[in-house]
Write a protein that holds these residues in place. Sequence first.
Motif, mmCIF file in Angstrom:
data_model
loop_
_atom_site.group_PDB
_atom_site.id
_atom_site.type_symbol
_atom_site.label_atom_id
_atom_site.label_comp_id
_atom_site.label_asym_id
_atom_site.label_seq_id
_atom_site.Cartn_x
_atom_site.Cartn_y
_atom_site.Cartn_z
ATOM 1 N N CYS A 1 -18.869 -82.183 -16.681
ATOM 2 C CA CYS A 1 -18.910 -83.410 -15.878
ATOM 3 C C CYS A 1 -17.609 -84.192 -16.017
ATOM 4 C CB CYS A 1 -20.096 -84.282 -16.299
ATOM 5 S SG CYS A 1 -21.693 -83.685 -15.737
ATOM 6 N N LEU A 2 -17.104 -84.271 -17.224
ATOM 7 C CA LEU A 2 -15.840 -84.965 -17.472
ATOM 8 C C LEU A 2 -14.710 -84.319 -16.675
ATOM 9 C CD1 LEU A 2 -14.201 -87.011 -19.322
ATOM 10 C CD2 LEU A 2 -13.864 -85.041 -20.806
ATOM 11 N N ILE A 3 -14.649 -82.994 -16.697
ATOM 12 C CA ILE A 3 -13.582 -82.280 -15.985
ATOM 13 C C ILE A 3 -13.746 -82.434 -14.475
ATOM 14 C CG2 ILE A 3 -12.548 -80.013 -15.573
ATOM 15 C CD1 ILE A 3 -13.448 -79.348 -18.521
ATOM 16 N N HIS A 4 -14.975 -82.317 -13.969
ATOM 17 C CA HIS A 4 -15.202 -82.501 -12.529
ATOM 18 C C HIS A 4 -14.830 -83.913 -12.085
ATOM 19 C CE1 HIS A 4 -16.795 -78.868 -10.743
ATOM 20 N NE2 HIS A 4 -17.485 -78.650 -11.845
ATOM 21 N N ALA A 5 -15.124 -84.907 -12.900
ATOM 22 C CA ALA A 5 -14.755 -86.284 -12.556
ATOM 23 C C ALA A 5 -13.236 -86.416 -12.439
ATOM 24 C CB ALA A 5 -15.293 -87.251 -13.602
ATOM 25 N N HIS A 6 -12.519 -85.780 -13.343
ATOM 26 C CA HIS A 6 -11.058 -85.852 -13.288
ATOM 27 C C HIS A 6 -10.492 -85.026 -12.136
ATOM 28 C CE1 HIS A 6 -11.535 -87.790 -17.166
ATOM 29 N NE2 HIS A 6 -10.304 -88.233 -16.989
#
Length: 123
Positions: A19-24
Motif C-alpha cells: 500500500c505504501l509503494i502504491h501510494a507513492h
Amino acid sequence: PLLETWLTRAGLSDGDDACLIHAHLLYLFKNHRMNELDFTSVSTIMSSQVFLNINHRFTTISYDDLYSNSHPEDSKDKDAQAHKASDPPPSIQIPQNEIFDLIQTQRAQLLVFLDKHKEEANE
C-alpha cells in the motif's frame, strides 16, 4: 522502475508495504497533465488506485500522529485495549486527502485518455 521492483519484492506477503509503494507510485503522477499521459502512466494510476481502495483502510477519523507506534494491546489498561479499533491504519506516508484529491484531479483526464485510446483501454 525502483518502486516497481520494491513492489514486486513486497508481493502479497506484506500488504502494508505494498500500500505504501502504491501510494507513492500514484503520487508520482500528481501533476501529470493530459498531454503527458501514456499507457504506462494511466495503468499505474488506475492499478494503484484500485489496489489502495481494496487493500488500504481509509478512515474518516483524523489522527494527530499517523506514525504512532503505540500498541494498546500491550497495555494492562482495559480502556486502552478497547481503543485498539480506533488506532490509525498503517501509514502510507501521504495524507488521505492528498490521495483523494489526486484521484479526483486525474479522473477526468483518465476518462478522456481512455476514450481517445480505445485499443489501449482494453489491455
